[in-house]
Design an enzyme around this catalytic site. Structure first.
Site, PDB file in Angstrom:
ATOM      1  N   LYS A  49      59.847  26.114  16.091  1.00 18.92           N
ATOM      2  CA  LYS A  49      58.518  25.676  16.527  1.00 18.92           C
ATOM      3  C   LYS A  49      57.377  26.158  15.629  1.00 18.92           C
ATOM      4  O   LYS A  49      56.310  25.539  15.589  1.00 18.92           O
ATOM      5  CB  LYS A  49      58.258  26.148  17.959  1.00 18.92           C
ATOM      6  CG  LYS A  49      59.117  25.490  19.022  1.00 18.92           C
ATOM      7  CD  LYS A  49      58.634  24.106  19.362  1.00 18.92           C
ATOM      8  CE  LYS A  49      59.320  23.560  20.605  1.00 18.92           C
ATOM      9  NZ  LYS A  49      58.803  22.229  20.987  1.00 18.92           N
ATOM     10  N   SER A  82      57.102  26.146  27.641  1.00 18.30           N
ATOM     11  CA  SER A  82      57.998  27.049  28.358  1.00 18.30           C
ATOM     12  C   SER A  82      58.353  28.264  27.528  1.00 18.30           C
ATOM     13  O   SER A  82      59.035  29.158  28.004  1.00 18.30           O
ATOM     14  CB  SER A  82      59.293  26.309  28.749  1.00 18.30           C
ATOM     15  OG  SER A  82      59.972  25.866  27.599  1.00 18.30           O
TER      16      SER A  82
END
Length: 285
Positions: free
Chosen positions: A23, A48
């Site tokens: 990410k 999350s």
């Protein structure tokens, strides 16, 4: 691993990336694309875990505020890491509607720019760099397996990989307990409502308006695996490769080891180990 899969496997170890997951690629690209005026107001997202950490670190590197909306049931290890990068955490209920409404409240209050976890062109482009690197090292790959949740990673991978090598096959790996991508691909229509039930907490979201058309047109197949297959794949990687991977990464390995994939006519296959952030206090085999 090669013997069990019947293929020659090449692992893209995003577990060694900053924040322990892929990410950071997209988050860093997105944050540094902001104008100075927008950057001063900060960034906001809902996540999350892995995107939360990635955006928090990218914002810290640029010296701007980061507001992270996280579901109340997000793994504590990911909450701790996000706080450690200096971000402000705003908790919400563990569903997409709550994530989005809470994020909008933060935007209204701060003027921060929304950096969506996957439905963002800069995010998708950043994630695609892993495919560039993988094909630079192994240019004769026949296929790449990548997990799919919201589709940001596999969208970037598909665009980059097929841009370099149009013949390469892109395989999406998905838990059967969160198989909206498989059903969307099979039916040709984006499915946006489902109730996921899987240990792979990074793959709970459905695809977005930007990622769905890319997945529809460029991803060749979506293969689903059971929960016990995911855990077995994780254990195998732990024991044989001595690498810590999270359940989402285990999904891709499980697909490579599945009977359905073993019969596929591929010789060299790349597998994205997308992350290694696992809450060991809660984990059970």
């Amino acid at each position: 691993m090669d013997e069990r899969s019947g293929k020659q496997l090449f692992f893209k170890c995003e577990i060694f990336q900053k924040v322990g997951a892929f990410k950071f690629r997209g988050a860093c690209n997105a944050v540094f694309q902001l104008t100075e005026e927008d950057a001063k107001k900060g960034v906001v997202t809902h996540s999350s875990g892995n995107h939360a950490q990635a955006l928090a670190l990218a914002a810290k590197m640029r010296g701007i505020p980061a507001h992270i909306v996280m579901p109340s049931n997000a793994p504590q290890v990911k909450k701790n890491a996000t706080k450690g990068y200096g971000a402000e955490i705003v908790e919400c209920e563990p569903n997409l509607a709550s994530r989005e409404t809470t994020s909008q409240k933060v935007i209204d209050q701060t003027g921060a720019t929304m950096i969506h976890p996957f439905n963002n062109a800069w995010i998708i482009a950043g994630q695609g760099t892993m495919a560039l690197e993988l094909l630079e090292e192994v240019p004769d790959l026949d296929a790449i397996i990548a997990p799919i949740g919201g589709g940001g990673m596999i969208s970037g991978v598909a665009i980059a990989a097929k841009g370099i090598k149009p013949s390469i096959r892109i395989i999406a790996a998905e838990p059967k307990g969160a198989d909206d991508a498989h059903r969307s691909k099979s039916g040709g229509v984006l499915i946006t409502t489902h109730v996921p039930n899987t240990v792979a907490d990074g793959l709970l979201t459905t695809m977005g308006t930007l990622t769905w058309p890319i997945v529809r047109d460029l991803v060749d197949e979506v293969i689903t695996v059971e929960e016990d297959e995911i855990k077995a794949a994780m254990r195998l990687v732990f024991e044989r490769m001595k690498l810590v991977i999270e359940p989402s990464a285990g999904v891709g390995v499980a697909v490579a080891l599945s009977a359905a994939f073993k019969n596929a006519d591929y010789k060299k296959v790349g597998i994205v180990l997308c992350g290694g952030n696992i809450d060991l206090d809660k984990w059970t085999w």
